[in-house]
Scaffold this motif. Structure first.
Motif, mmCIF file in Angstrom:
data_model
loop_
_atom_site.group_PDB
_atom_site.id
_atom_site.type_symbol
_atom_site.label_atom_id
_atom_site.label_comp_id
_atom_site.label_asym_id
_atom_site.label_seq_id
_atom_site.Cartn_x
_atom_site.Cartn_y
_atom_site.Cartn_z
ATOM 1 N N ASP A 37 0.833 -1.200 0.000
ATOM 2 C CA ASP A 37 0.000 0.000 0.000
ATOM 3 C C ASP A 37 0.865 1.245 0.000
ATOM 4 O OD1 ASP A 37 -2.177 -1.616 0.065
ATOM 5 O OD2 ASP A 37 -2.769 -1.168 2.127
ATOM 6 N N ASN A 38 0.323 2.303 -0.584
ATOM 7 C CA ASN A 38 1.004 3.592 -0.553
ATOM 8 C C ASN A 38 1.033 4.125 0.881
ATOM 9 O OD1 ASN A 38 1.118 6.724 -0.837
ATOM 10 N ND2 ASN A 38 1.710 5.940 -2.843
ATOM 11 N N SER A 39 2.132 4.722 1.255
ATOM 12 C CA SER A 39 2.299 5.186 2.639
ATOM 13 C C SER A 39 1.358 6.316 3.023
ATOM 14 C CB SER A 39 3.750 5.639 2.856
ATOM 15 O OG SER A 39 4.081 6.687 1.956
ATOM 16 N N SER A 40 0.739 6.974 2.036
ATOM 17 C CA SER A 40 -0.165 8.088 2.343
ATOM 18 C C SER A 40 -1.514 7.616 2.896
ATOM 19 C CB SER A 40 -0.403 8.945 1.096
ATOM 20 O OG SER A 40 -0.933 8.157 0.047
ATOM 21 N N HIS A 41 -1.814 6.330 2.746
ATOM 22 C CA HIS A 41 -3.068 5.795 3.270
ATOM 23 C C HIS A 41 -2.902 5.420 4.746
ATOM 24 C CE1 HIS A 41 -5.822 5.402 -0.160
ATOM 25 N NE2 HIS A 41 -4.735 5.221 -0.885
ATOM 26 N N VAL A 43 -2.992 3.265 7.973
ATOM 27 C CA VAL A 43 -2.860 1.808 8.116
ATOM 28 C C VAL A 43 -3.986 1.290 9.018
ATOM 29 C CG1 VAL A 43 -1.377 -0.076 8.886
ATOM 30 C CG2 VAL A 43 -0.365 1.977 7.848
#
Length: 327
Positions: A37-41, A43
């Protein structure tokens, strides 16, 4: 020899089609697990989407095994297999665009993990909202169908009632039920009663319109034969007119339920304490769009279950019309 080869090729193709739904789930699962997953989402607390896909994979796997024992399951998988594969690929693509690459604004397009987290972590509130909306819908649809059926019978069977009442219905009926919300909220003592009235009003117009049309389009020969055999007004209405108009009545109920969902969602956004519409409005105000998407999923499942149940009833009552109207 050639015929045998053709038969074997045909069997292989059938088996391959039966495997397509399972293949789709596996591809979707691999995309979720192997692509980070992209880190901007944000967790999620747990891998909800991965767990969901693992549980979901059991359905096509069991169906594939059972297809060798039950012909109907095999025929269904062979027919719908390509569709379910395509649907899985679309979902995998959405997952890549949103969670994996974050090509769309993160706040408006959350990951599947965060959407499913709403159902797991807030399941009590979700169930409460579903129950509240279901109660509103049942009361509203019930009174709307009753009022629409009675009005439609009088309009369709009595020319005098049609003469005096129909012009008012033509004036009031086409007005969207939601347009009455400001007036209704100030008239009814509770928001629940106001919401029930709005939903009933949305259902009433299509039911009465289709009921009256169905009765008016019933062949006059049936009524003449009934009168000749000594049938009274009650018999003519409920043994001749209403059965003949049943297809139209169900069409009106179907249209009414579709309008009821619109009225339900709108009514719940004005002063309701709970409900799916209220939940979506609340989550939008809080800028929690994972909750908004969870609410939309609830609406989709809710609508599908209700309308499917309606068509099951219709199929039993109108078996002679099988295949004419499909859902």
């Amino acid at each position: 020899m050639q015929t045998k080869l053709q038969s074997e090729n045909s069997n292989i193709k059938k088996i391959a089609k039966r495997l397509l739904p399972l293949t789709g789930v596996i591809i979707t699962l691999l995309v979720q697990v192997l692509v980070p997953d992209n880190s901007s989402h944000p967790v999620a607390k747990r891998p909800y989407y991965t767990t969901f896909l693992l549980a979901l994979s059991a359905i096509p796997l069991i169906s594939f095994v059972l297809s060798f024992f039950f012909n109907k399951i095999g025929e269904y998988l062979e027919h719908k297999g390509p569709f379910w594969l395509g649907a899985a690929l679309v979902i995998a693509l959405i997952n890549v665009i949103t969670a994996k690459l974050a090509l769309l604004p993160v706040i408006f397009f959350p990951s599947f993990d965060n959407i499913l987290a709403i159902f797991v972590e807030s399941w009590q509130l979700v169930l409460k909202c579903i129950f509240y909306s279901f109660k509103l819908l049942i009361f509203g649809v019930f009174w709307g169908v009753i009022a629409g059926f009675i009005t439609g019978v009088f309009l369709g069977f009595s020319s005098k009632v049609y003469y005096w009442i129909n012009p008012y219905i033509k004036l009031i009926g086409p007005i969207p039920a939601t347009a009455w919300i400001p007036l209704v909220l100030t008239t009814f003592p509770t928001t629940f009663g106001a919401s029930v009235f709005i939903i009933a009003l949305a259902v009433w117009f299509p039911v009465q319109l289709m009921t009256s049309s169905g009765i008016q389009n019933t062949s006059k020969v049936y009524f003449e034969v009934g009168r000749t055999l000594g049938a009274g007004t009650f018999f003519q209405v409920f043994k001749i007119a209403v059965p003949a108009a049943l297809p139209n009545i169900f069409q009106g109920v179907f249209n009414g339920i579709c309008a009821a969902f619109i009225a339900l969602m709108t009514a719940e956004m004005f002063g309701a304490k709970y409900g799916i519409g209220w939940y979506i409005s609340w989550q939008k105000a809080m800028m929690v769009y994972s909750g908004v998407y969870a609410g939309l999923i609830m609406i989709a499942l809710f609508c599908t279950v209700i309308i499917t149940a309606l068509f099951k009833v219709r199929k039993r009552l109108l078996g002679w019309q099988k295949g004419l109207v499909k859902w």
